[in-house]
Each structure stands twice: as structure tokens, then as C-alpha cells.
Write a protein that holds these residues in place. Structure first.
Motif, mmCIF file in Angstrom:
data_model
loop_
_atom_site.group_PDB
_atom_site.id
_atom_site.type_symbol
_atom_site.label_atom_id
_atom_site.label_comp_id
_atom_site.label_asym_id
_atom_site.label_seq_id
_atom_site.Cartn_x
_atom_site.Cartn_y
_atom_site.Cartn_z
ATOM 1 N N VAL A 1 -7.606 -10.502 4.951
ATOM 2 C CA VAL A 1 -6.337 -11.081 5.413
ATOM 3 C C VAL A 1 -6.468 -12.601 5.427
ATOM 4 O O VAL A 1 -7.512 -13.137 5.810
ATOM 5 C CB VAL A 1 -6.004 -10.580 6.838
ATOM 6 C CG1 VAL A 1 -4.737 -11.256 7.378
ATOM 7 C CG2 VAL A 1 -5.841 -9.059 6.848
ATOM 8 N N ARG B 1 0.966 -4.897 12.297
ATOM 9 C CA ARG B 1 0.082 -4.033 11.493
ATOM 10 C C ARG B 1 0.797 -2.747 11.110
ATOM 11 O O ARG B 1 0.228 -1.868 10.491
ATOM 12 C CB ARG B 1 -1.163 -3.665 12.298
ATOM 13 C CG ARG B 1 -2.167 -4.762 12.349
ATOM 14 C CD ARG B 1 -3.292 -4.418 13.281
ATOM 15 N NE ARG B 1 -2.887 -4.549 14.672
ATOM 16 C CZ ARG B 1 -3.697 -4.386 15.707
ATOM 17 N NH1 ARG B 1 -4.935 -4.062 15.519
ATOM 18 N NH2 ARG B 1 -3.260 -4.537 16.940
ATOM 19 N N VAL C 1 -0.570 -13.189 5.564
ATOM 20 C CA VAL C 1 0.300 -12.877 6.701
ATOM 21 C C VAL C 1 0.910 -14.173 7.211
ATOM 22 O O VAL C 1 0.182 -15.078 7.641
ATOM 23 C CB VAL C 1 -0.504 -12.178 7.823
ATOM 24 C CG1 VAL C 1 0.375 -11.982 9.061
ATOM 25 C CG2 VAL C 1 -1.029 -10.832 7.335
ATOM 26 N N LEU D 1 -6.816 -8.217 14.721
ATOM 27 C CA LEU D 1 -7.232 -7.674 13.416
ATOM 28 C C LEU D 1 -8.751 -7.650 13.310
ATOM 29 O O LEU D 1 -9.342 -6.674 12.839
ATOM 30 C CB LEU D 1 -6.653 -8.529 12.276
ATOM 31 C CG LEU D 1 -5.149 -8.444 12.036
ATOM 32 C CD1 LEU D 1 -4.733 -9.445 10.958
ATOM 33 C CD2 LEU D 1 -4.729 -7.036 11.617
ATOM 34 N N LEU E 1 -0.065 -5.091 5.165
ATOM 35 C CA LEU E 1 -1.159 -4.902 6.123
ATOM 36 C C LEU E 1 -1.328 -3.420 6.446
ATOM 37 O O LEU E 1 -2.457 -2.932 6.606
ATOM 38 C CB LEU E 1 -0.874 -5.649 7.429
ATOM 39 C CG LEU E 1 -1.425 -7.056 7.592
ATOM 40 C CD1 LEU E 1 -1.208 -7.536 9.017
ATOM 41 C CD2 LEU E 1 -2.906 -7.110 7.249
#
Ligand SMILES: Cc1cc2nc3c(=O)[nH]c(=O)nc-3n(C[C@H](O)[C@H](O)[C@H](O)COP(=O)(O)OP(=O)(O)OC[C@H]3O[C@@H](n4cnc5c(N)ncnc54)[C@H](O)[C@@H]3O)c2cc1C
Ligand code: SF4
Length: 505
Positions: free
Chosen positions: A25, A12, A5, A58, A17
Motif C-alpha cells: 500500500v 479496507r 490509497v 493496515l 484494498l
């Protein structure tokens, strides 16, 4: 497999993702990148804080995130591949030209693979744009109508809502003298933002801009609150006053959404939908406000993204007017007596923001008339603005603002004090006389404005949209006035080169 990312892909709701909710990630915060250029301290804080908040969000969702704070991006990849040798990465295509290839090289030299998938942070995909674009003249208005038809936004069947595609004429009002724009929200730094400010304190110390107070949205929740605030309070007057400039109102009724949009905290379609919903449900949102806003986001923002794709790499070096002057120091220092420039640079120094008309008709216009190398100006826009990214600053600065590339601009955005005085009220408090072209008190824009077509006659006289300007220029030449005007322009440039404001009496 790991989802990489990038710092301007903080969502998201789209891309790998969203498609791969269980994958690890990888995020890399590269300090050397942030320190490499004279970035505005707010921009450094904004990007790093938004990344760290996104990481935390996240993790709260239960996703494993490897977050590397390293000197360089390569160091972050080293750390990742030490822990996960031969890993396969997937990333949304970076918006900057060539970045995907550079990224792939960095990954492959470390023994990994990189899959680049479509960047879903825009409304119009490259494939759709390329289907639409026939390779001829690149015109925003045609693209905008295509986007309205494709998306059905503000459409009634095949017809635009209200009967017109464009309410541009109604976007040029100036507010009454006692007008006060609604307050804009500021988002006080939380512990995460404070820790970013601490971490970057050495890089930000003593720079050209003010690190405090910082108030940009850094989370999805902040960004949604900023969107709601705009739609609730400023959208009604956004349309009428879109082109206005008001002393003491650095934001006026503008959205202040480019920074969260360009980071991925907001999606372009959701901000368009929020404005259209307000128009549908409320009586205080006129068609020229909602259409004006939709035109900026669904039209201009998408258009410049693809113009950049089509125009690169030549766009980055284009300079058809052969402008070679250095950017005047006043763009960094704010040291000028010119009230309109002073206010625009002050906004940039304080918060990394100036609204569109200040960017185009003051900051860019002065640089155009003065003869700044377009790429120097682009570098300044890129580093000085919280929303500055190469994909968006380059087409706006190099092409729209500086008429450097023959890509989509049909004539230079050049204006004298006549325009600036009509659309703004800065001239009232300025030591220069907006009605004078020569003489020590004359507004510096005026002599530069007439010197510009004289100096660029070979490139511009044949442009039929410049016919009126050249008609007036010929009149001035025939009347014997041009020499004094050009002398004043030379004086303005010499004073500015010396870091001084052109003299007033
Ligand atoms: C010389 C110059 C340089 C610019 N550099 C940048 C830049 O680095 N980054 C950037 O995001 N915008 C740039 N712009 C475009 C535009 O000025 C800003 O997007 C806008 O001022 C951001 O403030 P706002 O959110 O209050 O916008 P508003 O005026 O309220 O407009 C709403 C939204 O429309 C979009 N938008 C409007 N016009 C444009 C445009 N021409 N290009 C792209 N998006 C647009 C933005 O997402 C913006 O948030 C530049 C314009 C000029 C003339
Ligand atoms: S007089 Fe000229 S420099 Fe002063 S505010 Fe007006 S346009 Fe700007």
C-alpha cells in the motif's frame, strides 16, 4: 503492483484494498497541499490523523505500507518510484473532477502506470446513475425514489414504508423553549493525533480558526462509535427538528457523520442500514426521522455527487446571477452583530462545522442576497468545513445555495428574517428587528431579501416559482416603498464591505 490509497479513501471494506489483500500500500501525506489554502486546523488534523491511524491499522494487519510524509504529492511519488522503479499503481477513482487524470500524469512522468478503478465509497455507481438519468431535468426527488426502489431501503414491495416517499412536512418543527439536545460525543486526541497537531503547529499557528479543542473521530472505531451515538440518542428527534435552529445548540440532533463518511471511515450504506435497523427495532424512532435521514444520505449525498459529475467542469465557474462581490471578512472573523450569522460562523471557527440549515439558510443565504461570487463562497466552504471536499461543496454551494448553474435548483434558496425567526430563536437575542425592513435597526436580511429579486429581475422574473415574490415586490414598488428598501440594502452592503455590522440605534 501497489494500491494507492488517497486521504479520503480510508476503508479496507471496498475497492482495491479489499480486492487485493496482499498487495503493498502507498499513502502520501503532502504537507504543501495542507498548507496551500487557509484550511481549518481541525480539517488538517482530521485528515492527517485519520490517514496515520489507517496506516497503523493496515500495518497491524500485516500489510506493508509505504507512508510518505513529503512536501508535495509529487515528492511522495518520487520517493515511491525511487524505491520501486516502474511500479504499477491501482487507485479508486478520486471524487474530484479531473483528479484521476492529474494523478495519472504524475505517475506516468515518473515511469509508472496508474489503473483507476471504480470508487466504491458511494451507493450509486456512475454507470447506474447514467442509466437512470435521461439527460433532462435533474431532480432530486426522482433520483431519491429511484434509489429507494433500487436498494429496497424503507420499501414494502413497490411501496414506500409508511405509505409516503417523503415526510418533509414533518421535518419542520421547532423544539420547545426548554429543549436540550443530547450531548454529542467528542473523541479526545490520542498520541497520533497529538503528533499530527505538533507537525502542523506552524501551519495552524495564528490562523482564523481555533485548533483546540479537537474532537472529531479519526479511526474506524471512533467513527462507528459516533454512528452508534447518533442512532441511539439523536435519531429520534432528527426528523422533527431537522430544519430548526436553536441558540446554544450548534449540532441539535444532526448526525455529525459527514466528516467520517467523506473520509471513507464509514460507508453510506452502513449508516443508512443502522438508522433503518433502529426504526425497525425501536419504538422511539418515528418514520419522519428515519426517512429524513435516509433521504439525506441515500438521496442528497449520492445525488450531489452525480450532479457534480454531470455539471463539471462548467459548474466550477457557473455564475448565472453575475454575483461578483468579495466574501465579507465576517465569514473568517465572525465579527458581526447579526446573531444568526454570528452563531453559524462561531461554530465553523470552533470546530469546522455548522448544520445544514445554518449552511443553507444563514451562511449561504446571506452570501446569495449580498451578492458574493459563488466561487469565493465555495472556496470558503471547502477550506473552512471539516467535511469540505470539492465534489460535495461545489454542487451544494454553487448550485443549491447560490443558484448559479441551472443544474438542479428550481429556485434560489433566499429567505428573509421571517423564515429565520420562524425556524430559529436567534432573533430573540439579536440587536436587529426581524419585523423591520428599513431603518437602522431593521434586520439586514430583510432589505437584501427584497433587493435581490429587484436586482436580478432579468434572470428570475420568468421563473414561475418566483411568482409570489415578484407579486409582493410589485406591490412594494407600486406603494413607493422599494426605493427606501434598496437604499437600506445599499447601506447594509456598504457597512459589511467596510467590515462593520450595519448600524443599529
Ligand atoms: C452551502 C452548503 C455547503 C455544503 N458543503 C458540504 C460539504 O462541503 N461537505 C459535505 O459533506 N456536505 C456539505 N453540505 C451538505 C450538508 O449540509 C452536510 O453534509 C451536513 O450538514 C453535514 O452534517 P451532518 O453530518 O450533521 O448532517 P445531517 O444533517 O445529520 O445529515 C446526515 C448526512 O446526510 C448527508 N447529507 C445531507 N445533506 C447533504 C447534501 N446536501 N449534500 C451531501 N450530503 C448531504 C451527509 O453525509 C450527512 O452526514 C453543504 C450544504 C450546503 C447548503
Ligand atoms: S434579526 Fe435578522 S440578523 Fe438578527 S438573528 Fe434574526 S434574522 Fe438574524
Amino acid at each position: 503492483m501497489t494500491v494507492l490509497v488517497l486521504g479520503d479513501q480510508l476503508t479496507r471494506r471496498a475497492g482495491p484494498l479489499a480486492a487485493r489483500p496482499d498487495e503493498r500500500v502507498l499513502m502520501i501525506e503532502a504537507r504543501a497541499f495542507a498548507a496551500r489554502h487557509a484550511y481549518h486546523p481541525h480539517k488538517r488534523t482530521l485528515v492527517a490523523s485519520a490517514m496515520r491511524h489507517f496506516r497503523d491499522a493496515l500495518r497491524e494487519d500485516g500489510r506493508p505500507v509505504d507512508y510518505h510524509e513529503t512536501a508535495t504529492f509529487g515528492d511522495g511519488l518520487d520517493a515511491h518510484f525511487d524505491a520501486h522503479p516502474g511500479d504499477d499503481l491501482v487507485v479508486m477513482r478520486p471524487a474530484s473532477y479531473g483528479a484521476a487524470d492529474r494523478l495519472r500524469d504524475l505517475v506516468e512522468t515518473r515511469g509508472g502506470t496508474l489503473r483507476v478503478v471504480e470508487n466504491e465509497l458511494f451507493c450509486c455507481s456512475p454507470a447506474d446513475f447514467d442509466d437512470w438519468y435521461d439527460g433532462g431535468a435533474l431532480r432530486h426527488e426522482d433520483f431519491y425514489r429511484y434509489m429507494r426502489r433500487e436498494t429496497g431501503v424503507l420499501m414494502e414491495g413497490d411501496e414506500p414504508v409508511g405509505g409516503e416517499w417523503n415526510y418533509d412536512e414533518a421535518n419542520r418543527e421547532t423544539p420547545p423553549d426548554d429543549y436540550e439536545a443530547p450531548d454529542v460525543p467528542t473523541f479526545d486526541p490520542d498520541a497520533t493525533t497529538r503528533s499530527v497537531q505538533d507537525d502542523y503547529a506552524d501551519v495552524n499557528a495564528g490562523t482564523w480558526a481555533d485548533p483546540e479543542p479537537f474532537g472529531w473521530p479519526v479511526t474506524r472505531a471512533d467513527a462507528l462509535a459516533a454512528l452508534d451515538d447518533f442512532v441511539t440518542h439523536r435519531l429520534p428527534d432528527f426528523g422533527p427538528y431537522e430544519d430548526a435552529m436553536v441558540e446554544g445548540e450548534p449540532m441539535l440532533d444532526h448526525a455529525l457523520l459527514s466528516a467520517p463518511l467523506n473520509l471513507g471511515l464509514l460507508g453510506p450504506r452502513e449508516v443508512v442500514d443502522a438508522a433503518v435497523e433502529a426504526y425497525d427495532e425501536r419504538d422511539d424512532v418515528p418514520i419522519e426521522s428515519v426517512e429524513g435521514f435516509v433521504r439525506q444520505v441515500l438521496g442528497w449525498r449520492e445525488f450531489v455527487r452525480h450532479a457534480y459529475r454531470v455539471g463539471m467542469p462548467d459548474l466550477a465557474d457557473a455564475n448565472r446571477l453575475d454575483a461578483t462581490r468579495d466574501l465579507p471578512d465576517l465569514y473568517w472573523s465572525g465579527d458581526t452583530d447579526m446573531a444568526c450569522l454570528d452563531a453559524a460562523v462561531a461554530g465553523v471557527r470552533q470546530r469546522g462545522y455548522a448544520h445544514h440549515i445554518q449552511r443553507l439558510m444563514v451562511l449561504s443565504n446571506f452570501a446569495l442576497l449580498y451578492g458574493v461570487d459563488p466561487h469565493e463562497l465555495n472556496r470558503w466552504f471547502h477550506v473552512a468545513f471539516v467535511d469540505g471536499y470539492h465534489w460535495v461543496s461545489t454542487p451544494n454551494t454553487v448550485e443549491m445555495g447560490q443558484y448559479a448553474a441551472d443544474l438542479f435548483a428550481t429556485k434560489p434558496y433566499a429567505a428573509s428574517a421571517n423564515y429565520l425567526d420562524r425556524m430559529g430563536d436567534y432573533c430573540d437575542g439579536c440587536p436587529y428587528d426581524p419585523d423591520a425592513t428599513v431603518g437602522a435597526d431593521a434586520c439586514p436580511f430583510n432589505a437584501l431579501y427584497w433587493d435581490f429579486p429587484a436586482a436580478n429581475e432579468d434572470a428570475l422574473r420568468s421563473n414561475h416559482r418566483m411568482g409570489l415574490v415578484y407579486g409582493h415586490l410589485d406591490d412594494k414598488r407600486d406603494a413607493g416603498d422599494l426605493a427606501a428598501i434598496r437604499e437600506r440594502a445599499t447601506d447594509v452592503r456598504a457597512a459589511t464591505d467596510d467590515g462593520e455590522s450595519p448600524r443599529t440605534e
